[in-house]
Design an enzyme around this catalytic site. Structure first.
Site, short mmCIF file in Angstrom:
data_model
loop_
_atom_site.label_atom_id
_atom_site.label_comp_id
_atom_site.label_asym_id
_atom_site.label_seq_id
_atom_site.Cartn_x
_atom_site.Cartn_y
_atom_site.Cartn_z
N HIS A 109 0.82 -1.26 -0.02
CA HIS A 109 0.01 0.00 -0.11
C HIS A 109 0.92 1.31 0.00
O HIS A 109 0.39 2.30 0.25
CB HIS A 109 -0.81 -0.07 1.18
CG HIS A 109 -2.05 -1.08 1.16
ND1 HIS A 109 -2.67 -1.60 2.10
CD2 HIS A 109 -2.49 -1.83 -0.05
CE1 HIS A 109 -3.69 -2.27 1.65
NE2 HIS A 109 -3.42 -2.63 0.30
N CYS A 136 8.08 19.25 -7.74
CA CYS A 136 8.49 17.85 -8.06
C CYS A 136 9.97 18.08 -8.23
O CYS A 136 10.34 18.73 -9.22
CB CYS A 136 7.75 17.42 -8.95
SG CYS A 136 8.39 15.53 -9.70
C1 BV8 Z 1 -8.51 -2.17 -4.98
C2 BV8 Z 1 -2.90 2.83 2.73
C3 BV8 Z 1 -8.76 -2.78 -7.10
C4 BV8 Z 1 -3.09 4.18 3.08
C5 BV8 Z 1 -4.85 1.49 2.93
C6 BV8 Z 1 -16.38 -4.59 -1.41
C7 BV8 Z 1 -15.97 -6.01 -1.17
C8 BV8 Z 1 -14.42 -6.40 -1.44
C9 BV8 Z 1 -13.80 -5.13 -1.73
C10 BV8 Z 1 -14.02 -4.01 -1.82
C11 BV8 Z 1 -15.34 -3.69 -1.75
N1 BV8 Z 1 -15.59 -2.51 -2.24
C12 BV8 Z 1 -14.41 -1.71 -2.51
C13 BV8 Z 1 -13.54 -2.88 -2.26
C14 BV8 Z 1 -11.87 -2.79 -2.62
C15 BV8 Z 1 -11.41 -2.21 -1.53
C16 BV8 Z 1 -11.66 -2.68 0.18
O1 BV8 Z 1 -11.21 -3.78 0.24
N2 BV8 Z 1 -12.49 -1.95 0.62
C17 BV8 Z 1 -12.97 -2.51 2.16
C18 BV8 Z 1 -13.01 -1.33 2.97
C19 BV8 Z 1 -14.31 -3.35 1.83
N3 BV8 Z 1 -9.83 -2.30 -1.57
C20 BV8 Z 1 -9.45 -1.42 -2.68
O2 BV8 Z 1 -9.73 -0.50 -3.07
C21 BV8 Z 1 -7.91 -1.59 -2.78
N4 BV8 Z 1 -7.81 -1.77 -4.23
O3 BV8 Z 1 -9.14 -3.26 -4.53
O4 BV8 Z 1 -7.97 -2.18 -6.22
C22 BV8 Z 1 -8.44 -2.27 -8.44
C23 BV8 Z 1 -8.43 -3.21 -9.51
C24 BV8 Z 1 -7.96 -2.89 -10.90
C25 BV8 Z 1 -7.66 -1.51 -11.09
C26 BV8 Z 1 -7.52 -0.60 -9.95
C27 BV8 Z 1 -7.87 -1.07 -8.80
C28 BV8 Z 1 -6.93 -0.67 -2.09
C29 BV8 Z 1 -6.96 -0.80 -0.62
C30 BV8 Z 1 -5.81 -0.02 -0.04
C31 BV8 Z 1 -6.41 1.28 0.78
N5 BV8 Z 1 -5.33 1.87 1.55
N6 BV8 Z 1 -3.86 1.84 3.43
C32 BV8 Z 1 -2.91 4.60 4.45
O5 BV8 Z 1 -2.21 3.77 5.26
O6 BV8 Z 1 -3.37 5.55 4.91
S1 BV8 Z 1 -5.96 0.74 3.74
C33 BV8 Z 1 -5.53 0.39 5.22
O7 BV8 Z 1 -6.78 -0.18 6.16
C34 BV8 Z 1 -4.36 -0.38 5.73
O8 BV8 Z 1 -3.35 -0.33 4.60
C35 BV8 Z 1 -5.03 -2.01 5.68
O9 BV8 Z 1 -4.97 -2.46 4.35
C36 BV8 Z 1 -6.33 -1.60 5.96
C37 BV8 Z 1 -6.79 -2.41 7.42
O10 BV8 Z 1 -5.87 -1.99 8.27
P1 BV8 Z 1 -5.07 -2.83 9.30
O11 BV8 Z 1 -3.80 -2.81 8.89
O12 BV8 Z 1 -5.90 -4.26 9.42
O13 BV8 Z 1 -5.60 -2.13 10.55
P2 BV8 Z 1 -6.78 -2.05 11.45
O14 BV8 Z 1 -6.87 -1.07 12.29
O15 BV8 Z 1 -8.04 -2.29 10.37
O16 BV8 Z 1 -6.79 -3.37 12.22
C38 BV8 Z 1 -5.88 -3.46 13.07
C39 BV8 Z 1 -5.75 -4.80 13.78
O17 BV8 Z 1 -4.79 -4.94 14.59
C40 BV8 Z 1 -6.86 -5.40 14.53
O18 BV8 Z 1 -7.19 -6.53 14.05
C41 BV8 Z 1 -6.49 -5.24 15.81
O19 BV8 Z 1 -6.80 -6.19 16.43
C42 BV8 Z 1 -4.89 -5.44 15.69
N7 BV8 Z 1 -4.04 -4.98 17.02
C43 BV8 Z 1 -4.15 -3.80 17.45
N8 BV8 Z 1 -3.18 -3.59 18.27
C44 BV8 Z 1 -2.34 -4.75 18.31
C45 BV8 Z 1 -3.07 -5.62 17.32
N9 BV8 Z 1 -2.73 -6.93 16.91
C46 BV8 Z 1 -1.26 -7.14 17.92
N10 BV8 Z 1 -0.77 -6.27 18.60
C47 BV8 Z 1 -1.14 -5.25 18.85
N11 BV8 Z 1 -0.72 -4.59 19.89
#
Ligand code: BV8
Length: 228
Positions: A109, A136
């Site tokens: 990402h 740039c």
């Molecule tokens: C794409 C970068 C296609 C920016 C990020 C419907 C169904 C399925 C998919 C989709 C849909 N509608 C849209 C989509 C696609 C979409 C998607 O998945 N949406 C979701 C909301 C449903 N995905 C996309 O758009 C991706 N691209 O599909 O492209 C395509 C095809 C052809 C041509 C062009 C395009 C791109 C997605 C990337 C977005 N960018 N980040 C930035 O960082 O600002 S996303 C961001 O959130 C992260 O990178 C990560 O991927 C995501 C989730 O974050 P996590 O890292 O999991 O963090 P989170 O807070 O959620 O969870 C933390 C976890 O840690 C928890 O489980 C917690 O319990 C645990 N934790 C906490 N503390 C601890 C711990 N564990 C251990 N120890 C601790 N101390």
């Protein structure tokens, strides 16, 4: 892990939580005022570039004050000592894996360390603020954006990731909620290829049911226990 040769490790915000970097779900401040999907999208950037640039400037600044934790260090030790294939695919834009010493890291990402020029498409190392619309270095246009993959944008090096998954004997997911695709789908990919799957996470995630084994606890505890 003795019979495992090739390992793919997916990390998410949870591995950096104990370094003081907010995760997406329990973040404070700007995160609570804006859904990630509103701020981390090309549409959000087109709608309000200043808001998005400030948001990423704030995160970049915060990341630079943080240090790797015992979980990053354990993975770096594994990377240094593992003579099979190993790839750390991180969803995180922080560089704590690298600063812990890991070498085989892929930022699917993007990374907070680069800026991406929307005029000439060149990515350059960038640690300063973007809100001042700096020129740039490659083409002088004032068109720099963060080099991170937003929702609706294609993650980096997907071909390399899927080929590593095809060769893997073990897939480990660390600190991710399994909320965002395609990363959240890697475990299903692994299961279909009869790859062993392990989840190390603070709590159950959206994908826990796909894993052969899940170990719950803070990353600084469960990751070194697994590695060492
Ligand atoms: C794409 C970068 C296609 C920016 C990020 C419907 C169904 C399925 C998919 C989709 C849909 N509608 C849209 C989509 C696609 C979409 C998607 O998945 N949406 C979701 C909301 C449903 N995905 C996309 O758009 C991706 N691209 O599909 O492209 C395509 C095809 C052809 C041509 C062009 C395009 C791109 C997605 C990337 C977005 N960018 N980040 C930035 O960082 O600002 S996303 C961001 O959130 C992260 O990178 C990560 O991927 C995501 C989730 O974050 P996590 O890292 O999991 O963090 P989170 O807070 O959620 O969870 C933390 C976890 O840690 C928890 O489980 C917690 O319990 C645990 N934790 C906490 N503390 C601890 C711990 N564990 C251990 N120890 C601790 N101390």
């Amino acid at each position: 892990m003795t019979d495992m040769r090739n390992i793919v490790i997916l990390t998410g915000a949870g591995i950096s939580a104990e370094s003081g970097i907010d995760t997406f779900r329990d973040a404070g401040g700007l995160w609570e005022q804006h859904r990630v999907e509103d701020v981390a999208t090309p549409e959000g950037f087109a709608r309000d570039p200043e808001l998005v640039l400030r948001f990423y400037d704030m995160r970049r600044e915060a990341i630079q004050t943080k240090q790797p934790n015992a979980a990053h260090e354990a993975l770096a030790r594994l990377d240094a000592n593992w003579d099979g294939e190993l790839l750390i695919v991180t969803q995180n834009v922080d560089d704590l894996h690298e600063r812990a010493g890991a070498g085989r890291v892929l930022h699917m990402h993007g990374t907070h360390l680069n800026a991406w020029c929307t005029a000439c498409d060149v990515r350059t190392p960038w640690t300063g603020p973007l809100i001042d619309r700096p020129a740039c270095p490659a083409c002088d246009a004032r068109s720099l954006r963060p080099d991170v993959v937003w929702f609706g944008e294609m993650p980096y090096e997907m071909g390399r990731i899927y080929s590593a998954l095809r060769r893997a004997d073990l897939f480990v997911s660390i600190g991710t909620s399994g909320a965002v695709y395609p990363a959240a789908g890697f475990v299903e990919e692994a299961r279909q290829r009869r790859v062993r799957t392990l989840e190390l996470n603070l709590e159950a995630s959206q994908g826990s049911r796909w894993f052969h084994e899940t170990r719950q606890g803070p990353a600084t505890k469960v990751v070194p226990e697994w590695v060492d």
